[in-house]
Scaffold this motif. Structure first.
Motif, short mmCIF file in Angstrom:
data_model
loop_
_atom_site.label_atom_id
_atom_site.label_comp_id
_atom_site.label_asym_id
_atom_site.label_seq_id
_atom_site.Cartn_x
_atom_site.Cartn_y
_atom_site.Cartn_z
N PHE A 1 0.83 -1.20 0.00
CA PHE A 1 0.00 0.00 0.00
C PHE A 1 0.87 1.26 0.00
O PHE A 1 0.55 2.25 -0.66
CB PHE A 1 -0.92 0.00 1.22
CG PHE A 1 -1.77 1.24 1.33
CD1 PHE A 1 -2.90 1.40 0.55
CD2 PHE A 1 -1.42 2.26 2.22
CE1 PHE A 1 -3.69 2.54 0.64
CE2 PHE A 1 -2.19 3.40 2.32
CZ PHE A 1 -3.33 3.54 1.52
N SER A 2 1.98 1.23 0.74
CA SER A 2 2.89 2.37 0.76
C SER A 2 3.50 2.61 -0.62
O SER A 2 3.61 3.76 -1.07
CB SER A 2 4.00 2.14 1.80
OG SER A 2 3.46 1.97 3.09
N LEU A 3 3.86 1.51 -1.30
CA LEU A 3 4.41 1.66 -2.64
C LEU A 3 3.36 2.19 -3.60
O LEU A 3 3.67 3.02 -4.47
CB LEU A 3 4.94 0.31 -3.14
CG LEU A 3 6.16 -0.25 -2.41
CD1 LEU A 3 6.53 -1.62 -2.96
CD2 LEU A 3 7.35 0.69 -2.51
N GLN A 4 2.12 1.72 -3.43
CA GLN A 4 1.05 2.21 -4.30
C GLN A 4 0.79 3.69 -4.06
O GLN A 4 0.54 4.45 -5.00
CB GLN A 4 -0.24 1.43 -4.07
CG GLN A 4 -1.38 1.85 -5.00
CD GLN A 4 -2.60 0.96 -4.85
OE1 GLN A 4 -2.63 0.06 -4.03
NE2 GLN A 4 -3.62 1.23 -5.65
N PHE A 5 0.89 4.12 -2.80
CA PHE A 5 0.69 5.53 -2.50
C PHE A 5 1.79 6.37 -3.14
O PHE A 5 1.52 7.44 -3.70
CB PHE A 5 0.68 5.75 -0.99
CG PHE A 5 0.60 7.20 -0.59
CD1 PHE A 5 -0.60 7.89 -0.65
CD2 PHE A 5 1.74 7.88 -0.17
CE1 PHE A 5 -0.68 9.23 -0.31
CE2 PHE A 5 1.67 9.22 0.17
CZ PHE A 5 0.46 9.90 0.11
N LEU A 6 3.03 5.91 -3.07
CA LEU A 6 4.14 6.64 -3.71
C LEU A 6 3.94 6.69 -5.22
O LEU A 6 4.21 7.72 -5.86
CB LEU A 6 5.47 5.97 -3.37
CG LEU A 6 5.94 6.08 -1.91
CD1 LEU A 6 7.23 5.30 -1.71
CD2 LEU A 6 6.12 7.53 -1.51
N GLY A 7 3.47 5.58 -5.78
CA GLY A 7 3.19 5.57 -7.22
C GLY A 7 2.08 6.54 -7.59
O GLY A 7 2.18 7.26 -8.59
#
Length: 339
Positions: free
Chosen positions: A150-156
Motif C-alpha cells: 500500500f505504501s508503494l502504491q501511495f508513492l506511485g
C-alpha cells in the motif's frame, strides 16, 4: 502500448536500467526526429538545405521560452518511470487520465478558458473513477500494520499526480507560447527536445551518477528498454497525426480502448487481479473521457494557430503518451466559445 512496454521493461529482469538514462535517450531521439523533419521542410520550402537558416530558426528569437516546459516535461518523464515501476500498468493507465483534469484546470487558470457544465461534470466523474481505482481491494487488514504494498502504491499515485500537474502546466504554457509565435510547431518541438537534454543530463548525474560510474550508462538495458525509449520518442508524431486527422469522438474511443487493452494485457502479462471497484472506476474514467471529448466535437470549427500552415501539426504533438492532453489541450485555442 507505451505503458505496457515501460512497465514490462521495469519488471522483465531483476537488473533494472537507470530510468534517468532512458529519459535522456528519449529526448535525444525526439530531437533527432524533429530536427530531421524541420530540415526536410526547410529544404522543401527554400529549394536547398541551409544549416545556418535552421540554426537561426531554432536558437534565434524567443527560443528561451521553451526552457520552462522543457524542464517540466523532463521531470514528468522521470516521474512516469517511477510511477510505472510502483504501479501495475492498468492502474497507471487509468490514473494517468487525471492529466485531462489538470490540463483543464491549468487552462482555466492561465488562459481563462471557459468550460461547459457538462465538462465540469465529466471532470468530477473522472476524479471519482480514479479514486475508485486506487481503493484497496479489501479492508481485512485495517486493524493491522500498514501494508508495504500500500505504501508503494501511495508513492506511485503521488508520482502520477505530480506528473499530471506538470503535464498540464507544461502543455498550457506551450500552447500560450504558440499563440504568440509564428514559428513552426516542429521547430518548437526541436527547441523543447534540445532544451530538455540539459535537465535530463543533470538528472542522470544527480540521481544515478555514482552508480553509472561503476556499472556504465547502458547498464540493465534490454530490447524492452529500447522499445520504451522508441515509444516515447515516436509517440508525439503519432498523437499529432491522430489529432490532425481524427475527430474528438474517435480520440475518446481510442483512449477508452487503450485503457481496456491495458487492463486485459496486465492480467496476462503481470498477473493483475481485477476487482469490482477497479471495474467501476475504470468504467467511470472511460465514460468521463468519452463525454469530455464528445463535448468538443459539438463546437464549431474555427481557424487555429496550427491552421496557418498546412505543413504544421496541432500544438499538442508534444508528450506522445498523453492522449488525454490531445483531448484537453485542444480546447485552449477556442475555449472562449465553450459556454
Amino acid at each position: 502500448m507505451l505503458v505496457l512496454v515501460m512497465r514490462y521493461s521495469r519488471v522483465a529482469s531483476n537488473v533494472q536500467f537507470y530510468a534517468s538514462t532512458a529519459v535522456l535517450m528519449s529526448e535525444l531521439a525526439k530531437f533527432a526526429i524533429c530536427l530531421a523533419i524541420v530540415a526536410r521542410a526547410s529544404a522543401s520550402e527554400h529549394g536547398r538545405l541551409s544549416l545556418r537558416r535552421i540554426y537561426a530558426d531554432v536558437l534565434g528569437g524567443d527560443c528561451w521560452k521553451m526552457l520552462i516546459p522543457a524542464g517540466l516535461y523532463t521531470i514528468q518523464n522521470n516521474l512516469q518511470y517511477t510511477a510505472v515501476s510502483l504501479l501495475d500498468a492498468a492502474t497507471f493507465q487509468v490514473t494517468y487520465q487525471l492529466k485531462i483534469l489538470t490540463t483543464a484546470l491549468c487552462a482555466v487558470a492561465m488562459l481563462g478558458t471557459q468550460l461547459s457544465r457538462a465538462r465540469w461534470v465529466a471532470l468530477v466523474v473522472l476524479t471519482a473513477g480514479v479514486v475508485l481505482v486506487q481503493l484497496p481491494p479489501t479492508a481485512a487488514n485495517d486493524n493491522g500494520p500498514p501494508d508495504a504494498s500500500f505504501s508503494l502504491q501511495f508513492l506511485g499515485l503521488l508520482a502520477v499526480v505530480i506528473a499530471c500537474v506538470l503535464s498540464g502546466l507544461a502543455g498550457v504554457y506551450f500552447e500560450k507560447v504558440l499563440k504568440g509565435s509564428r514559428k513552426s510547431l516542429w521547430t518548437r518541438n526541436v527547441q523543447l527536445s534540445l532544451f530538455s537534454t540539459a535537465p535530463a543530463l543533470l538528472g542522470v548525474l544527480a540521481v544515478d551518477g555514482q552508480q553509472i560510474r561503476h556499472t556504465g550508462f547502458f547498464y540493465g538495458y534490454s530490447w524492452w528498454t529500447c522499445g520504451a525509449i522508441a515509444c516515447q520518442a515516436l509517440g508525439g508524431i503519432v498523437v499529432a497525426l491522430v489529432v490532425k486527422y481524427a475527430d474528438n469522438i474517435l480520440k475518446g474511443f481510442a483512449t477508452s480502448i487503450s485503457i481496456i487493452l491495458s487492463c486485459l494485457a496486465s492480467v496476462w502479462l503481470f498477473d493483475f487481479h481485477i476487482t469490482p471497484t477497479f471495474i467501476s472506476g475504470t468504467a467511470l474514467v472511460i465514460y468521463a473521457t468519452y463525454m469530455y471529448s464528445r463535448q468538443e466535437s459539438a463546437l464549431p470549427k474555427t481557424p487555429t494557430l496550427s491552421a496557418l500552415s498546412s505543413s504544421e501539426t496541432p500544438s499538442n504533438i508534444r508528450d506522445a503518451q498523453d492522449d488525454g492532453d490531445a483531448i484537453a489541450i485542444v480546447d485552449i485555442e477556442r475555449g472562449k466559445q465553450i459556454k
